[in-house]
Design a protein around this motif. Structure first.
Motif, mmCIF file in Angstrom:
data_model
loop_
_atom_site.group_PDB
_atom_site.id
_atom_site.type_symbol
_atom_site.label_atom_id
_atom_site.label_comp_id
_atom_site.label_asym_id
_atom_site.label_seq_id
_atom_site.Cartn_x
_atom_site.Cartn_y
_atom_site.Cartn_z
ATOM 1 N N UNK A 126 4.359 -34.026 1.938
ATOM 2 C CA UNK A 126 3.236 -34.697 1.262
ATOM 3 C C UNK A 126 3.632 -35.183 -0.125
ATOM 4 N N UNK A 127 4.430 -34.393 -0.838
ATOM 5 C CA UNK A 127 4.895 -34.786 -2.165
ATOM 6 C C UNK A 127 5.756 -36.046 -2.084
ATOM 7 N N UNK A 128 6.656 -36.074 -1.117
ATOM 8 C CA UNK A 128 7.521 -37.244 -0.958
ATOM 9 C C UNK A 128 6.693 -38.473 -0.616
ATOM 10 N N UNK A 129 5.713 -38.309 0.264
ATOM 11 C CA UNK A 129 4.832 -39.422 0.613
ATOM 12 C C UNK A 129 4.031 -39.860 -0.607
ATOM 13 N N UNK A 130 3.543 -38.890 -1.398
ATOM 14 C CA UNK A 130 2.789 -39.194 -2.614
ATOM 15 C C UNK A 130 3.644 -40.035 -3.573
ATOM 16 N N UNK B 244 -0.469 -30.223 -7.351
ATOM 17 C CA UNK B 244 -1.505 -29.508 -8.105
ATOM 18 C C UNK B 244 -0.934 -28.697 -9.266
ATOM 19 N N UNK B 245 0.366 -28.610 -9.377
ATOM 20 C CA UNK B 245 0.989 -27.813 -10.440
ATOM 21 C C UNK B 245 0.841 -28.505 -11.789
ATOM 22 N N UNK C 113 6.552 -36.077 -11.510
ATOM 23 C CA UNK C 113 5.982 -37.060 -10.576
ATOM 24 C C UNK C 113 5.925 -38.438 -11.213
ATOM 25 N N UNK C 114 5.473 -38.493 -12.443
ATOM 26 C CA UNK C 114 5.380 -39.769 -13.160
ATOM 27 C C UNK C 114 6.766 -40.398 -13.329
ATOM 28 N N UNK D 55 11.853 -44.562 -5.166
ATOM 29 C CA UNK D 55 12.840 -44.189 -6.169
ATOM 30 C C UNK D 55 13.517 -42.834 -5.892
ATOM 31 N N UNK D 56 12.876 -41.978 -5.108
ATOM 32 C CA UNK D 56 13.478 -40.684 -4.805
ATOM 33 C C UNK D 56 14.324 -40.869 -3.557
ATOM 34 N N UNK D 57 15.633 -40.923 -3.743
ATOM 35 C CA UNK D 57 16.538 -41.226 -2.643
ATOM 36 C C UNK D 57 17.024 -39.968 -1.906
ATOM 37 N N UNK D 58 17.095 -38.838 -2.614
ATOM 38 C CA UNK D 58 17.552 -37.614 -1.983
ATOM 39 C C UNK D 58 17.072 -36.382 -2.728
ATOM 40 N N UNK D 59 17.060 -35.252 -2.004
ATOM 41 C CA UNK D 59 16.670 -33.957 -2.559
ATOM 42 C C UNK D 59 17.748 -32.958 -2.177
#
Length: 181
Positions: free
Chosen positions: A161-165, A109-110, A133-134, A176-180
């Motif tokens: 939820x963000x990772x799932x999104x 939502x940011x 996100x894009x 594409x997001x492999x690690x945080x």
């Protein structure tokens, strides 16, 4: 670190109230080990990030600033320091920023109201949270770095939820997001 509980307000010799705080200190026997861990952490992290980059990862930085009463130039300066730290110390390739969100705001939502004027005053910034996100959804092999836990979110279920999104994003046919960090 054993310390007896003490009152935080005492009276001095004249009968006036004196406030104080208990200072916790590290026992001498642990001091050298902790100091060594602290001094070795950054070089190990930087070597790890350099290795990620050799393996074609894009290291993405994210900075967030909570709402506050600062004047715009002070606020922009504080955010710019975070951006600089992400590039110089944490060795990121790109940085995305939200200049006005709380740590417990949902990530998706940011910045939904479009570009913030403060964002245009920052150097080396690739966009806001929506742009992040894009980017993650349309690129491969990303590692997301935030300066601290609250820099991304204090809500662990929102982070999930963000990772799932990102994973289920309609344009994404790969994770594409492999690690945080």
């Amino acid at each position: 670190m054993n310390q007896e509980q003490e009152r935080k307000v005492l009276k001095d010799q004249n009968g006036s109230k004196v406030r104080y705080r208990v200072l916790w200190t590290l026992k001498d026997e642990y001091l050298n080990g902790i100091a060594l861990l602290i001094t070795e952490h950054l070089p190990k992290y930087q070597a790890y990030v350099k290795n990620l980059k050799k393996n074609n990862f894009t290291v993405i930085g994210y900075a967030r600033k909570s709402p506050g009463q600062e004047q715009q130039e002070v606020r922009v300066g504080l955010v710019q320091k975070m951006v600089n730290k992400l590039y110089d110390t944490l060795l990121v390739n790109r940085v995305f920023v939200t200049t006005l969100s709380r740590a417990n705001d949902t990530i998706t939502s940011r910045d939904t109201n479009g570009k913030n004027a403060q964002l245009t005053l920052l150097n080396q910034v690739h966009g806001n949270t929506q742009d992040l996100s894009e980017y993650i959804c349309t690129s491969k092999n990303n590692c997301l770095v935030a300066i601290d836990f609250a820099g991304l979110s204090t809500n662990t279920s929102d982070l999930y939820d963000f990772i799932v999104y990102v994973f289920l994003y309609e344009k994404s046919n790969h994770f594409s997001l492999k690690m945080i960090f």
